[in-house]
Design a protein around this motif. Sequence first.
Motif, mmCIF file in Angstrom:
data_model
loop_
_atom_site.group_PDB
_atom_site.id
_atom_site.type_symbol
_atom_site.label_atom_id
_atom_site.label_comp_id
_atom_site.label_asym_id
_atom_site.label_seq_id
_atom_site.Cartn_x
_atom_site.Cartn_y
_atom_site.Cartn_z
ATOM 1 N N LEU A 1 0.788 -1.167 0.246
ATOM 2 C CA LEU A 1 0.022 -0.106 0.219
ATOM 3 C C LEU A 1 0.837 1.293 -0.072
ATOM 4 O O LEU A 1 1.683 1.148 0.910
ATOM 5 N N VAL A 2 0.617 2.210 -0.871
ATOM 6 C CA VAL A 2 1.369 3.382 -0.860
ATOM 7 C C VAL A 2 0.334 4.462 -0.677
ATOM 8 O O VAL A 2 -0.636 4.516 -0.648
ATOM 9 N N PRO A 3 1.153 5.608 -0.696
ATOM 10 C CA PRO A 3 0.262 6.727 -0.491
ATOM 11 C C PRO A 3 -0.937 6.950 -1.340
ATOM 12 O O PRO A 3 -0.696 6.918 -2.446
ATOM 13 N N GLY A 4 -2.011 7.157 -0.647
ATOM 14 C CA GLY A 4 -3.334 7.294 -1.406
ATOM 15 C C GLY A 4 -4.099 5.857 -1.381
ATOM 16 O O GLY A 4 -5.301 6.028 -1.462
ATOM 17 N N ASP A 5 -3.375 4.973 -0.991
ATOM 18 C CA ASP A 5 -4.268 3.753 -0.807
ATOM 19 C C ASP A 5 -5.032 3.329 0.471
ATOM 20 O O ASP A 5 -4.328 3.883 1.683
ATOM 21 N N ALA A 6 -6.110 2.900 0.401
ATOM 22 C CA ALA A 6 -6.870 2.731 1.541
ATOM 23 C C ALA A 6 -7.066 1.154 1.684
ATOM 24 O O ALA A 6 -6.614 0.503 0.849
ATOM 25 N N CYS A 7 -7.230 0.899 2.960
ATOM 26 C CA CYS A 7 -7.494 -0.530 3.175
ATOM 27 C C CYS A 7 -8.682 -0.747 4.037
ATOM 28 O O CYS A 7 -8.881 -0.041 5.040
ATOM 29 N N ASP A 8 -9.375 -1.903 3.986
ATOM 30 C CA ASP A 8 -10.097 -2.528 4.903
ATOM 31 C C ASP A 8 -11.368 -1.541 4.800
ATOM 32 O O ASP A 8 -11.916 -1.428 5.960
ATOM 33 N N LEU A 9 -12.062 -1.420 3.572
ATOM 34 C CA LEU A 9 -12.933 -0.344 3.577
ATOM 35 C C LEU A 9 -14.423 -0.819 4.134
ATOM 36 O O LEU A 9 -15.031 -0.375 4.819
ATOM 37 N N HIS A 10 -14.664 -2.051 3.872
ATOM 38 C CA HIS A 10 -15.935 -2.763 4.360
ATOM 39 C C HIS A 10 -15.654 -4.117 5.340
ATOM 40 O O HIS A 10 -16.540 -5.020 5.370
ATOM 41 N N THR A 11 -14.419 -4.283 6.062
ATOM 42 C CA THR A 11 -14.345 -5.694 6.485
ATOM 43 C C THR A 11 -15.000 -5.662 7.951
ATOM 44 O O THR A 11 -14.868 -6.655 8.266
ATOM 45 N N ASP A 12 -16.038 -4.651 8.101
ATOM 46 C CA ASP A 12 -16.635 -4.795 9.232
ATOM 47 C C ASP A 12 -17.779 -5.696 9.065
ATOM 48 O O ASP A 12 -18.407 -6.237 9.934
ATOM 49 N N LEU A 13 -17.962 -6.155 7.757
ATOM 50 C CA LEU A 13 -18.666 -7.386 7.546
ATOM 51 C C LEU A 13 -18.477 -8.364 7.913
ATOM 52 O O LEU A 13 -19.114 -9.203 8.042
ATOM 53 N N VAL A 14 -17.126 -8.717 8.056
ATOM 54 C CA VAL A 14 -16.832 -10.080 8.722
ATOM 55 C C VAL A 14 -16.006 -9.621 9.988
ATOM 56 O O VAL A 14 -15.637 -8.561 10.361
ATOM 57 N N GLN A 15 -15.889 -10.813 10.869
ATOM 58 C CA GLN A 15 -15.493 -10.419 12.280
ATOM 59 C C GLN A 15 -14.005 -10.276 12.303
ATOM 60 O O GLN A 15 -13.781 -9.301 13.106
ATOM 61 N N GLU A 16 -13.342 -10.930 11.957
ATOM 62 C CA GLU A 16 -11.806 -10.490 12.223
ATOM 63 C C GLU A 16 -10.793 -10.738 10.989
ATOM 64 O O GLU A 16 -11.245 -11.169 10.016
ATOM 65 N N MET A 17 -9.632 -10.013 11.150
ATOM 66 C CA MET A 17 -8.617 -10.105 10.138
ATOM 67 C C MET A 17 -8.200 -11.328 9.942
ATOM 68 O O MET A 17 -7.927 -12.286 10.764
ATOM 69 N N ASP A 18 -7.983 -11.698 8.626
ATOM 70 C CA ASP A 18 -7.415 -13.136 8.149
ATOM 71 C C ASP A 18 -5.783 -12.735 7.866
ATOM 72 O O ASP A 18 -5.312 -13.567 7.229
ATOM 73 N N HIS A 19 -5.380 -11.749 7.813
ATOM 74 C CA HIS A 19 -3.933 -11.343 7.683
ATOM 75 C C HIS A 19 -3.621 -10.095 8.432
ATOM 76 O O HIS A 19 -4.611 -9.375 9.088
ATOM 77 N N SER A 20 -2.501 -9.799 8.376
ATOM 78 C CA SER A 20 -1.986 -8.623 9.211
ATOM 79 C C SER A 20 -1.476 -7.314 8.339
ATOM 80 O O SER A 20 -1.361 -7.631 7.100
ATOM 81 N N ILE A 21 -1.414 -6.059 8.815
ATOM 82 C CA ILE A 21 -1.122 -5.138 7.877
ATOM 83 C C ILE A 21 0.003 -4.224 8.735
ATOM 84 O O ILE A 21 -0.042 -4.147 10.054
ATOM 85 N N GLN A 22 1.029 -4.120 8.120
ATOM 86 C CA GLN A 22 2.441 -3.526 8.670
ATOM 87 C C GLN A 22 2.839 -2.439 7.926
ATOM 88 O O GLN A 22 3.056 -2.477 6.761
#
Lengths: 240, 240
Positions: B74-95
Amino acid sequence: MSNPFIRKLESFVSLDSDVASEIEAAMSSVNIYAAKQDLIREGDKTGPVFIVLEGWVCRYKILPNGSRQIIAFLVPGDACDLHTDLVQEMDHSIQAVTKARVAVISRERMHELLDQHPSFANAMYISQLVDEGTMRAWIVSMGRRTSIERVAHLICELYLRMHQIGVSDDAKLELPLSQVVLADALGMTPVHINRILKELKLKGTMELNRGKLIIADAIQLVRIAGFDENYLHRRLEKRL
Amino acid sequence: MSNPFIRKLESFVSLDSDVASEIEAAMSSVNIYAAKQDLIREGDKTGPVFIVLEGWVCRYKILPNGSRQIIAFLVPGDACDLHTDLVQEMDHSIQAVTKARVAVISRERMHELLDQHPSFANAMYISQLVDEGTMRAWIVSMGRRTSIERVAHLICELYLRMHQIGVSDDAKLELPLSQVVLADALGMTPVHINRILKELKLKGTMELNRGKLIIADAIQLVRIAGFDENYLHRRLEKRL
DNA sequence: CGAAGGGTTGATCAATTTCAATCGCGGTGG
DNA sequence: CCACCGCGATTGAAATTGATCAACCCTTCG
């Protein structure tokens, strides 16, 4: 209700029965594709929305050197290209793996349905998130798993998906994928797939013969795969 | 307007200036992360929406055997996890890969913005489709490209993305990725990455030194990669 | 009956990993 | 100020995985 698409949606959200029948009515136009027939090709303008009713379908891409990589499998209940009208053309192709029955919905109709039924839109969104999770799992498999782990992982994924749509008893499974198709999906050679399958049979883990899969030792299969079902968001079901 | 997120959105759709400033206002809460610091971890409940403002960030997953696979940059301007509130938990990490400035927007606010501004929702949807196309390209790379092709392909992708956000002149590029990080992204060994980089330098194709990339022969790079810009829905030719 | 597609096998080859050691450089504590 | 530390980069040699090449077999199907 025997419509696999409705059944899948219901596993994510509960749909009012009139909504369900409206969706089902929209699916009345059905195409039949022969094995290896393309539904749509890379470079084509984006077409209608496809929903698999019966049979197996895959997304794939051909490389300059002629080799093929399968990017995803679509089984009954799976939809594709929900919103690709936002981009101009397909960046990959979609092909029937087996003979397949596929419902075709025009984009206009699909947009109407999504606009009018938030529960439906929601279910489609969840479904897309699950698909993304599956793609991430494929990237991880390709990048960091050995071939036997990769095979085992794909089998776990497909087993779970077939189970979710109710197409498998506990240890047997209809899996009409040739070794060539498996190779294209897993980034391996058909020859090597053959050897891995033999190894798994010898280990007493699983056996794949003429499209029929027998899981002899599920525990071992999961262990070999390092399978983490979380990415398929099974928890979603439990919450409902 | 120096906000990279707004700039990216504008490249997809045109935004009314009041909409743009409303979005920008929502991004006022900013976190700073050190390199290698996690924004969110696999298994965590889904958090807010992150938007990278400065620096590099990645999605990744750790396997049982301890190895790591990076799934996306993810570089400047990129968004993440826009709608993941629809699922319960993260299936990966973000660093954070480098020190990074990241805007944090609550899901409630994000939903308001999306509901109130269809053009914004549209742009976000397009952005998600592009991300999916990128994931498909990664699967293809991992499955069917040799390591030199894979490296070249990733460089093409990143070059194009950096160019889109205006962070590169024609043949030079800030690319603060260590060989270990590249290895984790490409499913290879750091040792092997090192050798491939050396090979590319010897060929006169490109050179990566201390976070600075020089593309010496873009034509050759694209040829090695078998790069098809279509998946990023952008043109490469006019650039290189 | 013959051809084609899919599966199986052996032998060899090539790409990539693994292991191990060294180097260079920026930062840090004495 | 400088020795030391640790991370990232680099290199060589050996080991291993998976690909390639080349048969051959079996079943299905026209």
